[in-house]
Enzyme design. Structure first.
Site, PDB file in Angstrom:
ATOM      1  CB  SER A  20       3.705   0.514   5.994  1.00  0.00           C
ATOM      2  OG  SER A  20       2.765   1.400   5.453  1.00  0.00           O
ATOM      3  CG  LEU A  21      -0.707  -3.718   4.453  1.00  0.00           C
ATOM      4  CD1 LEU A  21      -2.165  -3.398   4.685  1.00  0.00           C
ATOM      5  CD2 LEU A  21      -0.456  -4.301   3.090  1.00  0.00           C
ATOM      6  NE  ARG A  73      -2.517   1.659   6.378  1.00  0.00           N
ATOM      7  CZ  ARG A  73      -1.435   1.484   5.641  1.00  0.00           C
ATOM      8  NH1 ARG A  73      -1.519   0.764   4.523  1.00  0.00           N
ATOM      9  NH2 ARG A  73      -0.272   2.003   6.002  1.00  0.00           N
ATOM     10  CG  HIS A 133       4.061   6.077   5.962  1.00  0.00           C
ATOM     11  ND1 HIS A 133       3.283   5.676   7.030  1.00  0.00           N
ATOM     12  CD2 HIS A 133       4.152   4.993   5.147  1.00  0.00           C
ATOM     13  CE1 HIS A 133       2.941   4.412   6.870  1.00  0.00           C
ATOM     14  NE2 HIS A 133       3.447   3.974   5.738  1.00  0.00           N
ATOM     15  CD  GLN A 170       0.682  -0.362  -1.267  1.00  0.00           C
ATOM     16  OE1 GLN A 170       0.241   0.088  -0.222  1.00  0.00           O
ATOM     17  NE2 GLN A 170       0.289   0.079  -2.446  1.00  0.00           N
ATOM     18  CD  GLN A 219       0.968   2.499   9.722  1.00  0.00           C
ATOM     19  OE1 GLN A 219       0.283   2.693   8.730  1.00  0.00           O
ATOM     20  NE2 GLN A 219       1.210   1.284  10.192  1.00  0.00           N
TER      21      GLN A 219
END
Length: 293
Positions: free
Chosen positions: A88-89, A113, A195, A9, A244
């Site tokens: 991340s993503l 998600r 996170h 992102q 995660q």
């Protein structure tokens, strides 16, 4: 060895994927399939929307995933990954690219998600801040000493760490980190504390979706965010992917591990070139490039 990395992102921009859609029949077909799965024409937002439209979590995450994954699929025979990682993503994009997840399953998980994270953000006001110019252990020690929720969230590169938590916790941490010598402590314009422990409701929701999805043995290892270690075991991949959401993105350590395991170049697959910059901060010598069809 050639490493492929996939952005998260923040990499989005209006017009992303448009050229792919217009020049590749395969890409157009996959984008249209995605429009059907998502239930609205996300391509209209990606190609011609506004920055604000594209910033919505329910749009941003699938948009970046689609750009990355469809670009990888149109690379054809030249795409032979030996190691992959995603920020991340981007880890979901990496898992489709190396065959762990199918295209549709990967997209459905990204949608789940994004929606779960959006709901978690609405439960409690929270934020993130970029800390520049301090050693990781200094940031870690200061966060631990604060009573509010605030944790290291993204180890992006040496000297750049993002913290995440309650608004109060992040504000207190920023003041203390500036006192400790941080060059900058900049609160980010994000929807919530990604996170961090505040994403626990989203983690629980995503866990159910992940456990209901088929994970295959990949063609090459994925270096996962939570531990920066390579794995090709579908059950381990699932466990790390679930962790995660509330765990830190150990990107610095991931790049270091890939380099020590023989990565000779890094190809960024998806919008922008943020990851190439972060890789260069870890190793000035290694070659980096953007994937192009």
């Amino acid at each position: 060895m050639k490493a492929y990395v996939f952005p998260g992102q923040g990499a989005q921009f209006v017009g992303m994927g448009k050229e792919l859609y217009e020049t590749s029949a395969q890409a157009k077909e996959l984008f249209e399939k995605a429009n059907e799965i998502i239930g609205f024409r996300i391509t209209d937002v990606m190609f011609n929307g506004t920055d604000e439209d594209l910033k919505q979590t329910k749009v941003t995450q699938p948009a970046i995933f689609l750009h990355s994954v469809i670009l990888a699929k149109t690379l054809g025979e030249s795409f032979k990954p030996e190691m992959v990682a995603g920020h991340s993503l981007g880890e979901f994009s990496a898992l489709v690219a190396n065959g762990t997840l199918g295209f549709e399953d990967g997209l459905k998980l990204v949608i789940a998600r994004a929606n779960a994270m959006q709901k978690a953000c609405e439960l409690q006001p929270s934020t993130m801040a970029a800390i520049l110019g301090l050693e990781d252990n200094v940031v870690e020690d200061i966060c631990v000493a604060i009573d509010e929720v605030v944790v290291p969230a993204n180890y992006n590169c040496p000297g750049q760490l993002v913290i995440s938590g309650s608004i109060e916790g992040v504000n207190i941490a920023c003041e203390k980190l500036k006192e400790a010598g941080a060059k900058r402590a900049l609160v980010l314009n994000v929807g919530g504390a990604f996170h961090s422990p505040l994403m626990e409701p989203a983690r629980v929701e995503l866990e159910d979706a992940i456990n209901a999805t088929a994970f295959n043995t990949p063609v090459c290892p994925v270096y996962q965010n939570v531990n920066a270690q390579p794995t090709s075991d579908p059950e381990v991949i699932k466990k790390n992917l679930i962790a995660q959401l509330t765990g830190a993105v150990r990107w610095t350590q991931t790049v270091q591990a890939m380099l020590s395991d023989g990565a000779s170049s890094f190809t960024e697959v998806g919008p922008g070139n943020v990851l190439q910059g972060l890789v260069k901060k870890v190793s000035k010598e290694v070659a980096t490039e953007s994937a192009t069809v």
